[in-house]
Design a protein around this motif. Sequence first.
Motif, short mmCIF file in Angstrom:
data_model
loop_
_atom_site.label_atom_id
_atom_site.label_comp_id
_atom_site.label_asym_id
_atom_site.label_seq_id
_atom_site.Cartn_x
_atom_site.Cartn_y
_atom_site.Cartn_z
N VAL A 100 0.59 -1.39 0.32
CA VAL A 100 -0.05 -0.31 0.24
C VAL A 100 0.68 1.16 -0.09
CG1 VAL A 100 -1.70 1.48 1.56
CG2 VAL A 100 -1.79 -1.07 1.06
N ILE A 101 2.02 1.07 0.91
CA ILE A 101 3.15 2.27 1.39
C ILE A 101 3.29 2.42 -0.50
CG2 ILE A 101 5.40 3.35 1.62
CD1 ILE A 101 4.04 1.85 4.35
N GLN A 102 3.77 1.97 -1.72
CA GLN A 102 4.38 2.16 -2.80
C GLN A 102 3.59 2.59 -3.47
OE1 GLN A 102 5.76 -1.84 -3.54
NE2 GLN A 102 6.98 -1.74 -2.52
N GLU A 103 1.91 2.19 -3.41
CA GLU A 103 1.22 2.72 -4.44
C GLU A 103 0.65 3.96 -3.90
OE1 GLU A 103 -2.08 -0.51 -3.82
OE2 GLU A 103 -0.13 -2.18 -4.37
N THR A 104 0.49 4.24 -2.42
CA THR A 104 0.42 5.92 -2.21
C THR A 104 1.23 6.80 -1.54
OG1 THR A 104 -0.17 4.50 -0.20
CG2 THR A 104 -2.34 4.26 -1.75
N ARG A 105 2.60 6.88 -2.59
CA ARG A 105 3.86 7.60 -2.08
C ARG A 105 3.29 8.89 -2.20
NH1 ARG A 105 8.10 4.17 -2.67
NH2 ARG A 105 8.20 3.32 -3.42
N GLU A 106 1.96 9.33 -2.05
CA GLU A 106 1.54 11.00 -1.98
C GLU A 106 1.26 11.08 -0.32
OE1 GLU A 106 -2.57 8.96 -3.55
OE2 GLU A 106 0.03 8.72 -3.75
N TYR A 107 0.85 10.11 0.40
CA TYR A 107 0.58 10.12 1.87
C TYR A 107 1.53 10.05 2.56
CZ TYR A 107 -3.90 9.63 -0.17
OH TYR A 107 -5.20 9.63 -0.98
N SER A 108 1.63 10.97 3.58
CA SER A 108 2.64 11.55 4.42
C SER A 108 3.07 10.72 5.67
CB SER A 108 2.92 12.98 5.24
OG SER A 108 2.28 13.68 5.68
N THR A 109 1.56 10.48 6.02
CA THR A 109 0.96 9.74 7.61
C THR A 109 1.69 8.36 7.71
OG1 THR A 109 -1.20 9.73 7.42
CG2 THR A 109 -0.64 8.69 8.78
N LYS A 110 2.15 8.52 9.19
CA LYS A 110 2.97 7.09 9.91
C LYS A 110 2.24 6.07 9.46
CE LYS A 110 6.60 6.23 12.69
NZ LYS A 110 7.71 6.65 13.75
N ILE A 111 2.88 4.94 8.71
CA ILE A 111 2.35 3.99 9.23
C ILE A 111 2.95 2.93 10.12
CG2 ILE A 111 1.36 1.37 8.93
CD1 ILE A 111 0.56 2.82 6.12
N ARG A 112 2.39 1.98 11.39
CA ARG A 112 3.45 1.55 12.18
C ARG A 112 3.07 0.22 12.54
NH1 ARG A 112 4.71 4.16 17.90
NH2 ARG A 112 2.64 5.24 17.43
N ILE A 113 3.51 -0.64 12.56
CA ILE A 113 2.57 -2.54 13.13
C ILE A 113 3.29 -2.44 14.34
CG2 ILE A 113 2.24 -4.17 11.73
CD1 ILE A 113 2.89 -3.47 9.32
N ILE A 114 2.73 -2.95 15.42
CA ILE A 114 3.19 -3.45 16.43
C ILE A 114 2.58 -4.56 16.64
CG2 ILE A 114 3.08 -0.74 17.37
CD1 ILE A 114 0.84 -1.57 19.22
N VAL A 115 3.77 -5.25 17.72
CA VAL A 115 3.05 -6.81 17.82
C VAL A 115 2.83 -6.56 19.80
CG1 VAL A 115 3.97 -8.88 18.19
CG2 VAL A 115 4.72 -7.38 16.86
N ALA A 116 1.37 -7.51 20.04
CA ALA A 116 0.60 -7.26 21.09
C ALA A 116 0.54 -8.73 20.95
CB ALA A 116 -0.78 -6.75 21.18
N ASN A 117 -0.11 -9.51 22.51
CA ASN A 117 -0.65 -10.14 22.80
C ASN A 117 -2.15 -10.55 22.11
OD1 ASN A 117 1.23 -10.72 24.53
ND2 ASN A 117 -0.01 -10.11 26.08
N LYS A 118 -1.52 -12.39 21.58
CA LYS A 118 -3.55 -12.26 20.73
C LYS A 118 -4.37 -12.36 21.62
CE LYS A 118 -5.46 -15.86 17.95
NZ LYS A 118 -5.60 -17.09 17.21
N GLY A 119 -5.56 -11.54 21.17
CA GLY A 119 -7.09 -11.23 22.30
C GLY A 119 -7.01 -9.91 21.61
N ALA A 120 -8.38 -9.34 20.90
CA ALA A 120 -9.04 -7.83 20.95
C ALA A 120 -8.96 -7.23 21.42
CB ALA A 120 -10.64 -8.27 20.01
N ARG A 121 -8.63 -7.26 23.39
CA ARG A 121 -8.66 -6.38 23.81
C ARG A 121 -6.57 -5.82 24.39
NH1 ARG A 121 -13.55 -5.81 28.39
NH2 ARG A 121 -15.17 -7.09 26.87
#
Length: 405
Positions: free
Chosen positions: A97-118
Amino acid sequence: MAFLQHSNVGLAILFFMWVWGIIEHYVNKHYSSKYKPAVRGPNTRTTNSVSVVVRTLEPLPIFKACLVRWLENKPLEIIIATTHEHLEKIGKLVKEVIQETREYSTKIRIIVANKGARNQFIAGVLKAKGEIVATSDDHILWGPEYLANMLPCFDDPKVGAAGPQIGIHIPKERESTITAWEVAAARLAHRERGKASAAIMMHVVARWCWILPSTTAIYRTRILQNPGFVKGYLNDYWNGIKFDAGDDTWISRYLLRNNWIITAQRTEETNVARTVKRTSDYLGQILRWERSTIQSYLRTLTEIPQIYKHAIIVFKTYERLLRSPILLIHLFAWIDSFISHPVITMVFLSYYIYYKYKDLNRFFAFYPYMRKYWWVVIVQDFSALYINVHAMLTLSNPAWKPNVD
């Protein structure tokens, strides 16, 4: 049987229900007409003050399109909370997605959490840097001006959270192969569509909302990052069972208990769309929703004294909890009235059939390709008794699974 043949009880109940329905309709219509959405002012926050928090494990194919829509809203950041198991797959999708939408400056962060919605939700919220947190499930399509038109709600310092109208998304290519389950889901989502609704009436009369769906909503960050909120949210028990599902009901009660207003924003720009179940998993989903709703309404009576600030809140709370008894009384009334007064009862029945026919036509005007499943729409409309009773008998069932259609 002799008693029933001369009974006026059923007919009296039918008449009462008919009058009740008419009053309710016009009350909803009257107050809904007075609704005014929040509008942008000189002090309205910009979208750069928003952190978007999304939790996901195995996103649907629509996830990439959703991510693009979130980027189009130009938030400060997008935080995606997942687990180690799914980190590589999510990372690959985000890079595409980042490669396809280079015009946006919004930072995307992926974080790891314990499994579970909450667990995933809190992990994302605690990383948020924006003054406002916008949450979204991984299959929600926003409009390009969604955030800009939701933020005026927070010009009121008493508002702690806000939610939009949520519709459904059926891909064009699926219209010819749509399933009965999708039609049922569409009908359920359609009930609050339009200018007149019970939810809007409650907003106008009492500025009240029992449950703000976490499918997509916006909150003040400081509320969600409060240590008391975090502790309570992660330790939600019912009958000794720790719950992961139904978190939106807990959040809503927390907001109400702490005197925050949950507001509704209804504009064309803030309408969003979600995918729906294509299989019988839909039945399990609505049973889960109903359990969460009943649990939350019961807890509202004991945890939230604010319900007594307005008589209509109390009335509607008990009316919702007594749904099954009311439906059973109504069913008895039809049977008794048919036996005792068949002609008058047929007049009542004709009246209801006429208005049901008009209602169905309005629905099919929105979804003409669903007309072949007209019977599913009717079954959905009359499923409340089964769903409510089943949910009441299984209130302690915490069953939940992600959207994997």
